[in-house]
Design a protein around this motif. Sequence first.
Motif, PDB file in Angstrom:
ATOM      1  N   ALA A 193       0.936  -1.355   0.168  1.00  0.00           N
ATOM      2  CA  ALA A 193       0.342   0.021  -0.085  1.00  0.00           C
ATOM      3  C   ALA A 193       0.796   1.395   0.043  1.00  0.00           C
ATOM      4  N   ASN A 194       1.944   1.287   0.645  1.00  0.00           N
ATOM      5  CA  ASN A 194       2.694   2.417   0.830  1.00  0.00           C
ATOM      6  C   ASN A 194       4.121   2.722   0.224  1.00  0.00           C
ATOM      7  N   ILE A 195       4.719   1.594  -0.148  1.00  0.00           N
ATOM      8  CA  ILE A 195       6.078   1.481  -0.640  1.00  0.00           C
ATOM      9  C   ILE A 195       6.166   0.742  -2.128  1.00  0.00           C
ATOM     10  N   ALA A 196       5.711  -0.350  -2.229  1.00  0.00           N
ATOM     11  CA  ALA A 196       5.679  -0.867  -3.722  1.00  0.00           C
ATOM     12  C   ALA A 196       4.524  -0.821  -4.366  1.00  0.00           C
ATOM     13  N   LYS A 197       4.033   0.410  -4.490  1.00  0.00           N
ATOM     14  CA  LYS A 197       2.458   0.773  -5.242  1.00  0.00           C
ATOM     15  C   LYS A 197       2.605   1.296  -6.780  1.00  0.00           C
ATOM     16  N   ASN A 198       1.883   1.341  -7.448  1.00  0.00           N
ATOM     17  CA  ASN A 198       1.526   1.782  -8.650  1.00  0.00           C
ATOM     18  C   ASN A 198       2.562   1.104  -9.604  1.00  0.00           C
ATOM     19  N   GLN A 199       3.471   1.805 -10.296  1.00  0.00           N
ATOM     20  CA  GLN A 199       4.404   1.042 -10.886  1.00  0.00           C
ATOM     21  C   GLN A 199       5.268   0.087 -10.535  1.00  0.00           C
ATOM     22  N   MET A 200       5.532   0.108  -9.226  1.00  0.00           N
ATOM     23  CA  MET A 200       6.352  -0.653  -8.319  1.00  0.00           C
ATOM     24  C   MET A 200       5.685  -1.858  -7.960  1.00  0.00           C
ATOM     25  N   ARG A 201       4.521  -1.896  -8.201  1.00  0.00           N
ATOM     26  CA  ARG A 201       3.794  -3.209  -7.450  1.00  0.00           C
ATOM     27  C   ARG A 201       4.001  -4.408  -7.997  1.00  0.00           C
ATOM     28  N   ASP A 202       4.719  -4.608  -9.070  1.00  0.00           N
ATOM     29  CA  ASP A 202       5.146  -5.803  -9.600  1.00  0.00           C
ATOM     30  C   ASP A 202       6.472  -6.179  -8.693  1.00  0.00           C
ATOM     31  N   TYR A 203       7.092  -5.404  -7.855  1.00  0.00           N
ATOM     32  CA  TYR A 203       8.140  -5.727  -7.011  1.00  0.00           C
ATOM     33  C   TYR A 203       7.830  -6.150  -5.574  1.00  0.00           C
ATOM     34  N   ALA A 204       6.613  -5.972  -5.328  1.00  0.00           N
ATOM     35  CA  ALA A 204       6.189  -6.169  -3.963  1.00  0.00           C
ATOM     36  C   ALA A 204       6.691  -7.412  -3.275  1.00  0.00           C
ATOM     37  N   GLU A 205       6.274  -8.384  -3.651  1.00  0.00           N
ATOM     38  CA  GLU A 205       6.629  -9.888  -3.232  1.00  0.00           C
ATOM     39  C   GLU A 205       8.275 -10.166  -3.195  1.00  0.00           C
ATOM     40  N   ASP A 206       9.124  -9.550  -4.250  1.00  0.00           N
ATOM     41  CA  ASP A 206      10.336  -9.717  -4.140  1.00  0.00           C
ATOM     42  C   ASP A 206      10.953  -8.990  -3.319  1.00  0.00           C
ATOM     43  N   LEU A 207      10.420  -7.797  -2.948  1.00  0.00           N
ATOM     44  CA  LEU A 207      10.750  -6.798  -1.940  1.00  0.00           C
ATOM     45  C   LEU A 207      10.506  -7.431  -0.379  1.00  0.00           C
ATOM     46  N   ILE A 208       9.288  -7.958  -0.219  1.00  0.00           N
ATOM     47  CA  ILE A 208       8.926  -8.509   1.089  1.00  0.00           C
ATOM     48  C   ILE A 208      10.031  -9.468   1.294  1.00  0.00           C
ATOM     49  N   GLN A 209      10.232 -10.453   0.515  1.00  0.00           N
ATOM     50  CA  GLN A 209      11.453 -11.662   0.576  1.00  0.00           C
ATOM     51  C   GLN A 209      12.548 -10.907   0.857  1.00  0.00           C
ATOM     52  N   GLU A 210      13.036 -10.118   0.113  1.00  0.00           N
ATOM     53  CA  GLU A 210      14.461  -9.267   0.398  1.00  0.00           C
ATOM     54  C   GLU A 210      14.534  -8.812   1.872  1.00  0.00           C
ATOM     55  N   MET A 211      13.577  -8.203   2.514  1.00  0.00           N
ATOM     56  CA  MET A 211      13.459  -7.716   3.629  1.00  0.00           C
ATOM     57  C   MET A 211      13.554  -8.808   4.853  1.00  0.00           C
ATOM     58  N   MET A 212      12.953  -9.988   4.582  1.00  0.00           N
ATOM     59  CA  MET A 212      12.855 -11.097   5.400  1.00  0.00           C
ATOM     60  C   MET A 212      14.295 -11.867   5.348  1.00  0.00           C
ATOM     61  N   ILE A 213      14.850 -11.652   4.108  1.00  0.00           N
ATOM     62  CA  ILE A 213      16.254 -12.674   4.058  1.00  0.00           C
ATOM     63  C   ILE A 213      16.912 -11.430   5.060  1.00  0.00           C
ATOM     64  N   GLN A 214      17.115 -10.103   4.869  1.00  0.00           N
ATOM     65  CA  GLN A 214      17.846  -9.274   5.661  1.00  0.00           C
ATOM     66  C   GLN A 214      17.721  -9.436   7.321  1.00  0.00           C
ATOM     67  N   LEU A 215      16.377  -9.594   7.613  1.00  0.00           N
ATOM     68  CA  LEU A 215      16.099  -9.866   8.838  1.00  0.00           C
ATOM     69  C   LEU A 215      16.692 -11.048   9.493  1.00  0.00           C
ATOM     70  N   TYR A 216      16.673 -12.101   8.782  1.00  0.00           N
ATOM     71  CA  TYR A 216      17.345 -13.349   9.088  1.00  0.00           C
ATOM     72  C   TYR A 216      18.672 -13.420   9.342  1.00  0.00           C
ATOM     73  N   ASN A 217      19.170 -12.627   8.545  1.00  0.00           N
ATOM     74  CA  ASN A 217      20.792 -12.623   8.280  1.00  0.00           C
ATOM     75  C   ASN A 217      21.550 -11.475   9.229  1.00  0.00           C
ATOM     76  N   MET A 218      20.594 -10.941   9.984  1.00  0.00           N
ATOM     77  CA  MET A 218      21.153  -9.725  11.233  1.00  0.00           C
ATOM     78  C   MET A 218      21.702 -10.515  12.268  1.00  0.00           C
ATOM     79  N   LYS A 219      22.544  -9.651  12.681  1.00  0.00           N
ATOM     80  CA  LYS A 219      23.264 -10.361  14.179  1.00  0.00           C
ATOM     81  C   LYS A 219      22.011 -10.334  15.167  1.00  0.00           C
ATOM     82  N   GLU A 220      22.249 -11.392  15.977  1.00  0.00           N
ATOM     83  CA  GLU A 220      21.221 -11.434  17.029  1.00  0.00           C
ATOM     84  C   GLU A 220      20.996 -10.261  17.886  1.00  0.00           C
ATOM     85  N   GLU A 221      22.038  -9.699  18.383  1.00  0.00           N
ATOM     86  CA  GLU A 221      22.253  -8.541  19.134  1.00  0.00           C
ATOM     87  C   GLU A 221      21.051  -7.636  18.635  1.00  0.00           C
ATOM     88  N   LYS A 222      21.500  -7.189  17.288  1.00  0.00           N
ATOM     89  CA  LYS A 222      20.464  -6.043  16.572  1.00  0.00           C
ATOM     90  C   LYS A 222      19.228  -6.654  16.478  1.00  0.00           C
TER      91      LYS A 222
END
Length: 183
Positions: free
Chosen positions: A24-53
């Motif tokens: 609704a707020n980030i991958a909208k309009n012309q960028m909507r085709d990237y929404a699923e990939d973007l969500i997956q990218e953020m999940m990958i980043q989350l799980y690769n972060m240091k545990e302290e962070k």
Amino acid sequence: MSIKDRLDDWVRREYKWIDREIRANIAKNQMRDYAEDLIQEMMIQLYNMKEEKIEQLLDNGKLKWYVLSGAGMQLRSSTSPFYQRIRKHKMYAREFGLPGTDANIFERIDDTEELSTECYYICMQREIENLHWYNKTLLQEYWIQGLHLDDLHAKYKISKKHLTKDLNAAILQIRENCEECDN
């Protein structure tokens, strides 16, 4: 409970909300085709972060903010891992008419079986006629005459980035208005 277990619980609880907010707020309009990939990218980043962070963000209640702001930066930056792995390749596929993850009925007429169907052809012609003169001219020269972005750039002195954006917007508009042909 380990940090990874806490993160798993948080993702299970908040995934739908994150998905909705990114669409609704980030991958909208012309960028909507990237929404699923973007969500997956953020999940990958989350799980690769240091545990302290992860623990710090969970304890401070800032993990949603981190995911949403990170998604926005990933989508807009041309140097981000998301751009390098996903978006750049989709843009390249659109620009050069190569088959890719964003294949659509509007890649070169001679390469597309779907355009031969009467419904798509009639709808596409109708929608092209309804476009603004600028988009109509770009589409006819790119699509029908087979000019490449380099040719259009040289002819009109418009940046390739803007040409790609304008062509994609016109194609998206036509695709959305011709959805009834999918039935």
